[in-house]
Scaffold this motif. Structure first.
Motif, PDB file in Angstrom:
ATOM      1  N   THR A 268      10.633  -1.767  -2.942  1.00  0.00           N
ATOM      2  CA  THR A 268       9.419  -1.657  -3.738  1.00  0.00           C
ATOM      3  C   THR A 268       9.798  -1.195  -5.131  1.00  0.00           C
ATOM      4  O   THR A 268      10.744  -0.424  -5.297  1.00  0.00           O
ATOM      5  CB  THR A 268       8.421  -0.676  -3.098  1.00  0.00           C
ATOM      6  OG1 THR A 268       7.230  -0.641  -3.873  1.00  0.00           O
ATOM      7  CG2 THR A 268       8.986   0.713  -2.975  1.00  0.00           C
TER       8      THR A 268
ATOM      9  N   THR B 284       5.679  -6.375   3.067  1.00  0.00           N
ATOM     10  CA  THR B 284       5.353  -5.957   4.425  1.00  0.00           C
ATOM     11  C   THR B 284       3.940  -6.390   4.816  1.00  0.00           C
ATOM     12  O   THR B 284       3.654  -6.576   6.001  1.00  0.00           O
ATOM     13  CB  THR B 284       5.535  -4.439   4.583  1.00  0.00           C
ATOM     14  OG1 THR B 284       4.766  -3.753   3.587  1.00  0.00           O
ATOM     15  CG2 THR B 284       7.001  -4.057   4.438  1.00  0.00           C
TER      16      THR B 284
ATOM     17  N   THR C  44       4.236  -0.188   1.097  1.00  0.00           N
ATOM     18  CA  THR C  44       5.562  -0.506   1.625  1.00  0.00           C
ATOM     19  C   THR C  44       6.157   0.719   2.301  1.00  0.00           C
ATOM     20  O   THR C  44       6.859   0.605   3.310  1.00  0.00           O
ATOM     21  CB  THR C  44       6.477  -0.985   0.483  1.00  0.00           C
ATOM     22  OG1 THR C  44       5.847  -2.064  -0.210  1.00  0.00           O
ATOM     23  CG2 THR C  44       7.815  -1.463   1.010  1.00  0.00           C
TER      24      THR C  44
END
Length: 560
Positions: free
Chosen positions: A201, A247, A342
């Motif tokens: 991320t 995700t 995330t």
């Protein structure tokens, strides 16, 4: 519990236990055994349940049953171990658009005890280098169509020693190696708390962070939000736009359908027009995409009403009340909103259709707790804006990163979002509490865009912020000071936009450009982004002397 990892890189770089959040396993379905392999649990167990002949995944020209996906994953696992020398704990970079082969590669990594590092197709070599270096990635499986940027990154990363491409008809391709391998594989007996995913991320500084998730985390997200909020059935057909490197996409388009024996459609490109076509052609019933796409799709309300679509999930960015109302009016379907991260792997605040409230994200998903806290971490009364704090069966574990202390405080995950909670326990999004730009569901760090712009010879200095946008939530806006001899105007703005697209992932480019003679800085020379934001909100193009706006028409083609 004893790790199955021979390569202990990930376990050695977990945050100290005292710096990790408090994990909750209060639901009966969260009582996991000590030995757990999520690949075996989701795929091999599907066969044991009698789902082998059920349709599992479809893509361009492909239609695989659960048994087909298992055979492909097993053969790839053999190639990883036997041909590429993978040992449990090695990191494997995955690079491809959403396709059945990407799904098979992901499961192969799980079954072989590796750690999947999925990357977005739009990333450039510069960004891939940062990921490979951070994760010390030693292996890669890549769609041949996306190999150029990975090959460029590999030249700068000697740690990446094994790369195989699929969709490669040559004798060196993954398919050729798979053909020589059996369709059965002895899964690695991983511990439930062995890392199986490094999900990257962007940080607000532009330096990527790797979030570490265990096999039990994967199964935990399958047990919480889907069963309590989405409630899918085995007859559902999932479709959506988020890449599986997000995700949000991994859960919504692969894990969740497979957990209930449903099927999924993996689109390589998923613009609103392509989603609409896919919903019609595949008979999709569950849609995952961002508010930006729902606003565009609402114009085709009659086509949606005539389709099989019944459940629609919005996440990735805040859902405006107006977009919820527009979608319901156009299609008759109430959106399921949700916020995830995330760092926590998937959605932790949401509400189903019967409990949805305009302007509210929802309530804490069963299995999670959420509250709003002040700067010292103390809960604030209902109706008070503060920082969102979350606990549950998943949580933030940054790979060897000092920013762990910022995200986890007093056992709680602090997401970087400002919320208020009403008297009924519903959470209402207010803003980000950091400098992250969230545009159409993508997180974009201003310093990374600034660095890309500064590489252009015409740019003397620049400042980048996020500004409100009706369609995308926010867009990236750049304030640019040019070097002498370079002309301002729409042509230069377009030149800089195209330059950024070629330097970093195209979705990060500045959709608005303003020119200025100087930028606001502190006495020590630090850029004052808040003053750029104030100037933009006041309708001033730039915050320096004699600002001049030059915003050519935006290029929507790079949008998700």
């Amino acid at each position: 519990m004893a790790s199955a990892h021979i390569d202990t890189f990930a376990r050695d770089r977990l945050p100290p236990v005292a710096m990790q959040p408090e994990f909750l396993f209060e639901l009966p379905e969260l009582q996991f055994p000590e030995r757990l392999n999520c690949g075996a649990e989701l795929l091999d167990r599907a066969i044991a349940r009698g789902w082998g002949d059920r349709l599992c995944v479809r893509g361009a020209g492909l239609r695989w049953t659960y048994a087909d996906l298992l055979a492909h994953a097993n053969r790839i696992a053999h190639v990883l171990v036997g041909d590429m020398g993978l040992v449990p704990g090695n990191r494997v970079l995955l690079r491809a658009p959403n396709t059945p082969m990407l799904a098979a590669c992901w499961f192969a990594v799980m079954k072989a005890g590796g750690i999947a590092v999925a990357t977005m197709p739009l990333l450039r070599a510069k960004e891939l280098v940062a990921i490979i270096d951070k994760g010390q990635v030693s292996h890669a499986l890549c769609d041949l169509r996306l190999a150029d940027e990975l090959q460029a990154a590999a030249r700068a990363c000697p740690v990446l020693r094994q790369v195989r491409c699929f969709n490669d008809p040559s004798p060196q391709g993954l398919e050729a190696a798979m053909a020589a391998r059996p369709a059965t594989f002895d899964n690695i007996d991983t511990a439930a708390d062995d890392t199986c995913i490094l999900a990257f991320t962007s940080g607000t500084t532009g330096v990527p962070k790797a979030t570490m998730h265990f096999h039990r985390d994967v199964m935990a997200i399958c047990a919480c939000w889907p069963g309590h909020v989405l409630r899918p059935s085995a007859d559902d057909v999932f479709i959506g736009s988020p890449p599986m490197a997000f995700t949000f996409g991994l859960g919504g388009l692969l894990l969740f359908p497979m957990a209930v024996g449903a099927s999924t459609v993996l689109l390589e490109k998923a613009s609103p027009a392509q989603l609409l076509e896919g919903i019609r052609d595949y008979g999709a019933t569950v849609l995952f995409t961002a508010p930006t796409s729902y606003r565009t799709l609402a114009a085709h309300g009659d086509a949606i009403r005539a389709s099989t679509l019944r459940r629609c999930v919005s996440a990735g960015e805040a859902l405006p009340a107006a977009t919820r109302a527009l979608w319901k009016q156009a299609t008759g379907i109430e959106l399921i909103d949700g916020i995830g991260a995330t760092e926590l792997l998937h959605i932790f605040i949401s509400a189903d259709e019967s409990r949805a409230r305009p302007g509210a994200t929802g309530t804490a998903v069963p299995g999670y707790r959420a509250r709003v806290v002040d700067a010292e971490g103390r809960p604030v009364p209902p109706g008070t804006v503060g920082r969102l704090a979350v606990q549950g069966p998943t949580g933030c574990r940054y790979l060897d990163d000092a920013r762990q202390a910022q995200y986890v405080q007093n056992g709680w995950n602090l997401t970087g979002d400002a919320y208020l909670m009403d008297e009924g326990g519903y959470f209402h999004y207010q803003s980000r509490t950091d400098d992250m730009i969230v545009s159409a569901g993508y997180n974009i760090a201003a310093p990374e865009v600034e660095e890309a712009l500064l590489q252009h010879p015409a740019v003397a200095e620049c400042g980048v912020i996020g500004v409100p946008d009706e369609e995308r939530g926010q867009i990236v806006k750049a304030f640019v000071v040019l070097r002498p001899g370079h002309a301002e105007g729409p042509e230069m703005a377009r030149t800089l936009q195209e330059f950024v697209k070629q330097t970093v992932a195209p979705y990060k480019y500045p959709r608005a450009v303003a020119f200025a003679s100087s930028l606001p800085r502190t006495e020590t020379g630090k850029l004052q982004r808040f003053r750029l934001g104030q100037a933009d909100a006041a309708g001033i193009a730039g915050a320096g002397t004699d600002p001049r706006e030059a915003t050519p028409s935006t290029d929507r083609k790079v949008a998700p």
